[in-house]
Motif scaffolding. Structure first.
Motif, PDB file in Angstrom:
ATOM      1  N   PHE A  73      44.974  35.313  98.798  1.00 40.23           N
ATOM      2  CA  PHE A  73      43.633  34.852  98.430  1.00 40.23           C
ATOM      3  C   PHE A  73      42.921  35.920  97.599  1.00 40.23           C
ATOM      4  O   PHE A  73      43.290  37.094  97.612  1.00 40.23           O
ATOM      5  N   VAL A 113      36.124  32.079  97.926  1.00 41.32           N
ATOM      6  CA  VAL A 113      37.503  32.539  98.133  1.00 41.32           C
ATOM      7  C   VAL A 113      38.452  31.525  97.510  1.00 41.32           C
ATOM      8  O   VAL A 113      38.375  30.330  97.811  1.00 41.32           O
ATOM      9  N   ASP A 165      38.784  37.044  96.666  1.00 41.04           N
ATOM     10  CA  ASP A 165      37.341  36.881  96.842  1.00 41.04           C
ATOM     11  C   ASP A 165      36.668  37.033  95.486  1.00 41.04           C
ATOM     12  O   ASP A 165      36.743  38.092  94.855  1.00 41.04           O
ATOM     13  N   ILE A 175      43.971  39.257 101.101  1.00 41.58           N
ATOM     14  CA  ILE A 175      42.867  38.974 100.192  1.00 41.58           C
ATOM     15  C   ILE A 175      42.523  40.196  99.358  1.00 41.58           C
ATOM     16  O   ILE A 175      42.556  41.328  99.835  1.00 41.58           O
TER      17      ILE A 175
END
Length: 318
Positions: free
Chosen positions: A269, A143, A271, A256
């Motif tokens: 964020f 991440v 991944d 994310i």
């Protein structure tokens, strides 16, 4: 004369008292026609994106090509904009085609219970954020932080403005309109619950994550549909489902993103791991959703589980 029981009030709001099979089939055809009209409204809502694609002078061959034509904020805006048309189309179908109040596909209450919506929203938002950061601090190898203030602020505005419209449209179609339609056809509860969950799950089959992870990921989507259907039937309205779904998608948009999900955003964020199926995918369906159902049942004092989830219409009393 049949007296409406509180245990099936939400589905009863659309019930047509004629139980002849031919009439029920005719009624269901109206629901199919209404669904087609809502789909056409969605197509109209996609015209701005189609025009924008044409103006680029390029013809995308797949989703990856389409995403690459625009900044992710621009694409997200166009993608979510179509759901404004879906909501309008659904409203007209319910009010004009079925001659029902729009409220009847939202809740069995006299008015929308906003406290339920915000409670469900806040609960799932907190749980999702805690789970993410617990995982992040345990192992952040895959991440990366990609926070960029200006694109994120634009994303934040688009998400808060349009994401709730998208999730509301989906919930009112599946947990409201279609669930009531299948109830009119089947005269029982389990069939609408099962069918809307399966349709909701398979509607995600075109998502890019299905291509990456395989069809097993559909267990998550079908399980999510089943969870949302259960809390709708037990609570006699879609409010809890509306709050949950909005929180789920807003977190996915802002917190994310990945390169293989349906919405790729300027989130905080990203991944970057190689996509794979593991227990984390099924953890919500097997653990979190049952716990949430139990928690909601205690808070809102649900009862008559058997009747509300798998009960049948007693047509002899009509």
């Amino acid at each position: 004369m049949y007296k409406c029981n509180i245990s099936d009030m939400f589905l009863e709001q659309s019930f047509k008292k004629e139980t002849n099979l031919n009439f029920r089939l005719f009624t269901f055809i109206k629901y199919l026609g209404g669904s087609l009209l809502v789909f056409l409204a969605a197509m109209v809502g996609q015209l701005p994106l189609s025009i924008a694609v044409l103006l680029t002078g390029k013809m995308p061959r797949n989703n990856a090509d389409l995403y690459s034509l625009f900044d992710s904020n621009v694409f997200l805006f166009f993608a979510l904009l179509s759901f404004v048309f879906v909501i309008i189309g659904l409203y007209l179908v319910v009010e004009k085609l079925h001659k029902q109040k729009f409220l009847t596909i939202i809740t069995s209450r006299q008015k929308i219970d906003w406290a339920r919506i915000f409670f469900s929203f806040g609960l799932w938002l907190i749980i999702s954020v805690i789970l993410f950061f617990s995982s992040y601090f345990y192992d952040s190898t895959d991440v990366v932080l990609q926070f960029n203030l200006i694109p994120f602020l634009i994303l934040f505005a688009i998400t808060l403005l349009l994401m709730p419209i998208q999730t509301t449209a989906e919930e009112l179609i599946f947990r409201g309109y279609l669930m009531q339609g299948f109830y009119n056809l089947s005269l029982n509860k389990w069939f609408p619950l099962l069918m809307t969950s399966l349709i909701f799950g398979t509607m995600h089959i075109m998502n890019p994550e299905v291509e990456k992870l395989g069809y097993l990921i559909l267990v998550y989507y079908v399980g999510s549909g089943l969870f949302l259907g259960i809390i709708t039937l037990m609570d006699e309205g879609t409010e809890l489902a509306l709050g949950f779904h909005a929180a789920n998608n807003i977190v996915a948009s802002l917190l994310i993103t990945t390169d293989f999900t349906v919405f790729q955003t300027h989130s905080i964020f990203k991944d970057v791991s190689e996509p794979s199926i593991d227990f984390e995918v099924f953890f919500p369906v097997l653990v979190l959703f049952p716990l949430l159902i139990y928690f909601f049942s205690k808070k809102y004092k649900w009862n008559n589980w058997k009747d509300k989830l798998i009960g049948s219409k007693n047509v002899s009393s009509l």
